[in-house]
Design a protein around this motif. Sequence first.
Motif, PDB file in Angstrom:
ATOM      1  N   UNK A   1      13.730  13.063  12.962  1.00 52.39           N
ATOM      2  CA  UNK A   1      15.064  13.548  12.610  1.00 52.39           C
ATOM      3  C   UNK A   1      14.907  14.957  12.071  1.00 52.39           C
ATOM      4  N   UNK A   2      15.823  15.843  12.459  1.00 53.42           N
ATOM      5  CA  UNK A   2      15.764  17.216  11.965  1.00 53.42           C
ATOM      6  C   UNK A   2      17.144  17.854  12.007  1.00 53.42           C
ATOM      7  N   UNK A   3      17.315  18.878  11.189  1.00 56.84           N
ATOM      8  CA  UNK A   3      18.576  19.602  11.163  1.00 56.84           C
ATOM      9  C   UNK A   3      18.404  20.947  11.841  1.00 56.84           C
ATOM     10  N   UNK A   4      19.502  21.457  12.338  1.00 54.40           N
ATOM     11  CA  UNK A   4      19.559  22.824  12.836  1.00 54.40           C
ATOM     12  C   UNK A   4      20.868  23.418  12.335  1.00 54.40           C
ATOM     13  N   UNK A   5      20.848  24.697  12.036  1.00 60.51           N
ATOM     14  CA  UNK A   5      22.019  25.348  11.466  1.00 60.51           C
ATOM     15  C   UNK A   5      22.976  25.764  12.567  1.00 60.51           C
ATOM     16  N   UNK A   6      24.220  25.333  12.444  1.00 63.73           N
ATOM     17  CA  UNK A   6      25.257  25.691  13.394  1.00 63.73           C
ATOM     18  C   UNK A   6      25.963  26.968  12.937  1.00 63.73           C
ATOM     19  N   UNK A   7      26.271  27.035  11.635  1.00 59.78           N
ATOM     20  CA  UNK A   7      26.911  28.213  11.044  1.00 59.78           C
ATOM     21  C   UNK A   7      26.571  28.218   9.558  1.00 59.78           C
TER      22      UNK A   7
END
Length: 116
Positions: free
Chosen positions: A37-43
Amino acid sequence: MTKKLAVRTAVVVLGLGAVIGSAPAFALTSSTAGSTAYTSTTSATDDTMNVSDTSADSRAAYGQYKRQANAGTTLNLWNKSGSGTTVSASDGSRIFTIRACRQEQWDSDTCAGWVA
């Protein structure tokens, strides 16, 4: 002060201002057997949650996470698409903690520790 030195000083000051004035973006990553699981920045105000199934073991991968918009609620993002696939979700707020999990067939699910 020479013109060349003045230009260098201005570039450094402007560069520092851009770095200091921008919102930090920190990606979170959590893994356990069969699931990442990982996050990525959208804004500046929104993160995307991503869950990858990393093992061909007939078990679903999922991620648990909490968003600032509803900090008291643990959300689940399931990936039932099979090994080598990734699913994603974004709903307009920052993610501040995550963990990767794998669904077990005859036992409690396996989850990594929370990452913040």
